[in-house]
Design a protein around this motif. Structure first.
Motif, PDB file in Angstrom:
ATOM      1  N   THR A 225       7.564  39.582  63.353  1.00 11.85           N
ATOM      2  CA  THR A 225       6.542  40.490  63.080  1.00 11.85           C
ATOM      3  C   THR A 225       6.734  41.143  62.404  1.00 11.85           C
ATOM      4  O   THR A 225       8.196  41.161  61.524  1.00 11.85           O
ATOM      5  CB  THR A 225       6.302  40.551  64.769  1.00 11.85           C
ATOM      6  OG1 THR A 225       7.635  41.398  64.985  1.00 11.85           O
ATOM      7  CG2 THR A 225       5.675  39.889  65.534  1.00 11.85           C
ATOM      8  N   THR A 226       5.683  42.490  61.852  1.00  9.30           N
ATOM      9  CA  THR A 226       6.383  43.532  61.347  1.00  9.30           C
ATOM     10  C   THR A 226       7.395  44.688  61.188  1.00  9.30           C
ATOM     11  O   THR A 226       7.486  44.655  62.611  1.00  9.30           O
ATOM     12  CB  THR A 226       4.720  44.536  61.180  1.00  9.30           C
ATOM     13  OG1 THR A 226       3.898  43.820  60.372  1.00  9.30           O
ATOM     14  CG2 THR A 226       5.576  45.688  60.014  1.00  9.30           C
ATOM     15  N   ARG A 227       8.639  44.285  60.181  1.00 10.43           N
ATOM     16  CA  ARG A 227       9.331  45.376  60.690  1.00 10.43           C
ATOM     17  C   ARG A 227      10.042  45.778  59.766  1.00 10.43           C
ATOM     18  O   ARG A 227       9.861  45.369  58.999  1.00 10.43           O
ATOM     19  CB  ARG A 227      10.266  44.265  61.399  1.00 10.43           C
ATOM     20  CG  ARG A 227      11.355  43.336  60.407  1.00 10.43           C
ATOM     21  CD  ARG A 227      12.106  41.871  60.833  1.00 10.43           C
ATOM     22  NE  ARG A 227      11.152  41.608  61.887  1.00 10.43           N
ATOM     23  CZ  ARG A 227      11.925  40.581  62.591  1.00 10.43           C
ATOM     24  NH1 ARG A 227      12.895  40.559  63.455  1.00 10.43           N
ATOM     25  NH2 ARG A 227      10.873  40.211  63.175  1.00 10.43           N
ATOM     26  N   THR A 228      10.962  46.494  60.016  1.00  5.36           N
ATOM     27  CA  THR A 228      12.062  47.361  58.661  1.00  5.36           C
ATOM     28  C   THR A 228      12.978  46.817  58.174  1.00  5.36           C
ATOM     29  O   THR A 228      13.945  45.925  59.114  1.00  5.36           O
ATOM     30  CB  THR A 228      12.849  48.609  59.234  1.00  5.36           C
ATOM     31  OG1 THR A 228      10.777  49.533  58.675  1.00  5.36           O
ATOM     32  CG2 THR A 228      13.139  49.605  57.980  1.00  5.36           C
ATOM     33  N   VAL A 229      13.535  45.796  57.337  1.00  5.77           N
ATOM     34  CA  VAL A 229      14.507  45.153  56.355  1.00  5.77           C
ATOM     35  C   VAL A 229      15.091  45.993  55.255  1.00  5.77           C
ATOM     36  O   VAL A 229      14.752  46.447  54.843  1.00  5.77           O
ATOM     37  CB  VAL A 229      14.180  44.374  56.154  1.00  5.77           C
ATOM     38  CG1 VAL A 229      15.072  43.304  55.323  1.00  5.77           C
ATOM     39  CG2 VAL A 229      13.611  43.133  57.078  1.00  5.77           C
ATOM     40  N   VAL A 230      16.315  46.023  55.553  1.00  9.50           N
ATOM     41  CA  VAL A 230      17.110  47.017  55.237  1.00  9.50           C
ATOM     42  C   VAL A 230      18.626  46.178  54.372  1.00  9.50           C
ATOM     43  O   VAL A 230      18.862  45.753  54.856  1.00  9.50           O
ATOM     44  CB  VAL A 230      18.205  47.836  55.820  1.00  9.50           C
ATOM     45  CG1 VAL A 230      19.098  48.984  55.182  1.00  9.50           C
ATOM     46  CG2 VAL A 230      17.489  48.909  57.099  1.00  9.50           C
ATOM     47  N   VAL A 231      18.105  46.404  51.930  1.00 10.08           N
ATOM     48  CA  VAL A 231      18.615  45.411  52.455  1.00 10.08           C
ATOM     49  C   VAL A 231      20.049  46.983  51.076  1.00 10.08           C
ATOM     50  O   VAL A 231      19.233  48.272  51.059  1.00 10.08           O
ATOM     51  CB  VAL A 231      18.133  45.323  51.031  1.00 10.08           C
ATOM     52  CG1 VAL A 231      17.350  43.960  51.725  1.00 10.08           C
ATOM     53  CG2 VAL A 231      16.925  46.884  49.862  1.00 10.08           C
ATOM     54  N   GLU A 232      20.589  46.333  50.480  1.00  9.47           N
ATOM     55  CA  GLU A 232      21.762  47.429  49.681  1.00  9.47           C
ATOM     56  C   GLU A 232      22.350  46.985  48.652  1.00  9.47           C
ATOM     57  O   GLU A 232      23.174  46.354  48.382  1.00  9.47           O
ATOM     58  CB  GLU A 232      22.828  47.705  50.772  1.00  9.47           C
ATOM     59  CG  GLU A 232      23.313  48.793  49.528  1.00  9.47           C
ATOM     60  CD  GLU A 232      24.373  49.657  50.232  1.00  9.47           C
ATOM     61  OE1 GLU A 232      25.244  50.509  49.876  1.00  9.47           O
ATOM     62  OE2 GLU A 232      24.621  49.385  51.741  1.00  9.47           O
ATOM     63  N   PRO A 233      21.456  46.285  47.352  1.00  4.24           N
ATOM     64  CA  PRO A 233      21.777  45.442  45.859  1.00  4.24           C
ATOM     65  C   PRO A 233      23.140  46.543  45.909  1.00  4.24           C
ATOM     66  O   PRO A 233      23.213  47.430  45.546  1.00  4.24           O
ATOM     67  CB  PRO A 233      20.865  45.330  45.350  1.00  4.24           C
ATOM     68  CG  PRO A 233      19.602  45.823  46.286  1.00  4.24           C
ATOM     69  CD  PRO A 233      20.168  46.183  47.486  1.00  4.24           C
ATOM     70  N   PRO A 234      24.226  45.614  44.799  1.00  4.03           N
ATOM     71  CA  PRO A 234      25.047  45.903  44.344  1.00  4.03           C
ATOM     72  C   PRO A 234      24.903  47.136  43.200  1.00  4.03           C
ATOM     73  O   PRO A 234      23.697  46.706  42.509  1.00  4.03           O
ATOM     74  CB  PRO A 234      25.572  45.500  44.030  1.00  4.03           C
ATOM     75  CG  PRO A 234      25.735  44.147  45.071  1.00  4.03           C
ATOM     76  CD  PRO A 234      24.714  44.462  45.369  1.00  4.03           C
ATOM     77  N   GLY A 235      25.508  48.597  43.104  1.00  5.31           N
ATOM     78  CA  GLY A 235      24.562  49.318  42.256  1.00  5.31           C
ATOM     79  C   GLY A 235      23.905  49.970  42.387  1.00  5.31           C
ATOM     80  O   GLY A 235      23.471  50.633  41.911  1.00  5.31           O
TER      81      GLY A 235
END
Length: 290
Positions: A225-235
């Motif tokens: 289902t639709t959701r919020t995904v949190v990512v944190e690429p370096p820099g």
């Protein structure tokens, strides 16, 4: 007035298509004695590899057809993908398990690729019914790593979720999403769970992520289902993405995943990420068999 049963609707649908075809459409020669329009029942039965009596009963709604037999009848009647899909639904088989292209042209990836590319800051990927990656855009490669750097036999979303380094490195709280991917695969794969490619994917998962073997041994299912995904690429910093999915009409067994930046700041950070020189990231695990 009674409503026709689905089997009767299927019979009427097949009969209508049979009557629209000419012998020349299927490589037959019409004789001067032919007095009715379209193909004869015996001609369709012969082209489909079934008995005349059985095909007659099919048009009368008195028998049910397996998926394989219905596909053979569809080929004999020159049904287009939409016609095949409708016939499958009337027969109770829902969607075909593979692409709806009866001619096997395999154009889905090339057709969808411009759509993926139209989202320059939203990672997007096209998956087949095994969750193998068929196409992806620059934003996907910038965030999750370049799929072309992963061996083709492991270029699968489930494998990337649990065995690839890059995705787990940048994704916050990866485990619930990864588990949901496995559950959605079981829910939508249907009979493909027993086919050779699915078995191959599971063998690679066993080899490269044996500690999670209980995941693909589980029988639970769920929708992605639709959701919020949190990512944190370096820099780059924290980015919130809205995950959504849809099925291409040309092949409802395929799936497009789209990760859309939620705010202007998220969009700005994805732009900065995609504009950085792309590095070839293999995503291979530290332990990799052979």
């Amino acid at each position: 007035m009674s409503t026709p049963l689905p089997s009767q609707e299927l019979g009427a649908f097949l009969r209508a298509h049979r009557e629209l075809l000419q012998p020349s459409d299927v490589g037959l020669t019409a004789s001067s004695r032919r007095r009715t329009p379209g193909l004869r029942r015996e001609e369709v039965a012969s082209l489909s590899g079934v008995g005349l009596a059985w095909y007659t009963w099919l048009e009368q709604g008195r028998v049910t057809a397996s998926r394989q037999v219905l596909e053979a009848v569809a080929r004999a009647l020159r049904l287009d993908p939409a016609g095949l899909r409708h016939a499958m639904r009337l027969a109770g088989h829902h969607e075909p398990t593979g692409p709806l292209d009866l001619n096997g042209s395999g154009n889905l990836a090339s057709t969808v690729q411009p759509v993926l590319d139209s989202w320059p800051t939203s990672p997007a990927v096209l998956l087949d019914r095994h969750f193998d990656l068929l196409g992806w855009n620059t934003a996907w490669s910038a965030l999750w790593g370049a799929p072309e750097a992963v061996p083709a036999d492991r270029r699968n979303l489930m494998w990337l979720m649990v065995a690839g380094r890059q995705l787990r490195t940048v994704l916050h709280d990866w485990e619930p999403l990864a588990m949901n991917v496995f559950q959605h695969f079981r829910a939508q794969a249907g009979t493909s769970l027993s086919d050779p490619r699915t078995g191959e994917v599971y063998r690679h998962l066993d080899e490269d992520a044996p500690q999670l073997r209980h995941w693909w041994g589980c029988h639970s299912v769920a929708e992605l289902t639709t959701r919020t995904v949190v990512v944190e690429p370096p820099g780059i910093g924290r980015i919130e993405l809205a995950l959504s999915s849809f099925h291409p009409v040309d092949d409802p067994s395929a799936l497009v995943l789209l990760f859309t930046p939620r705010t202007a700041e998220d969009h700005s950070r994805m732009t900065a990420l995609t504009e950085r020189p792309l590095r070839a990231v293999t995503g291979l695990p530290e332990r990799h068999a052979g």
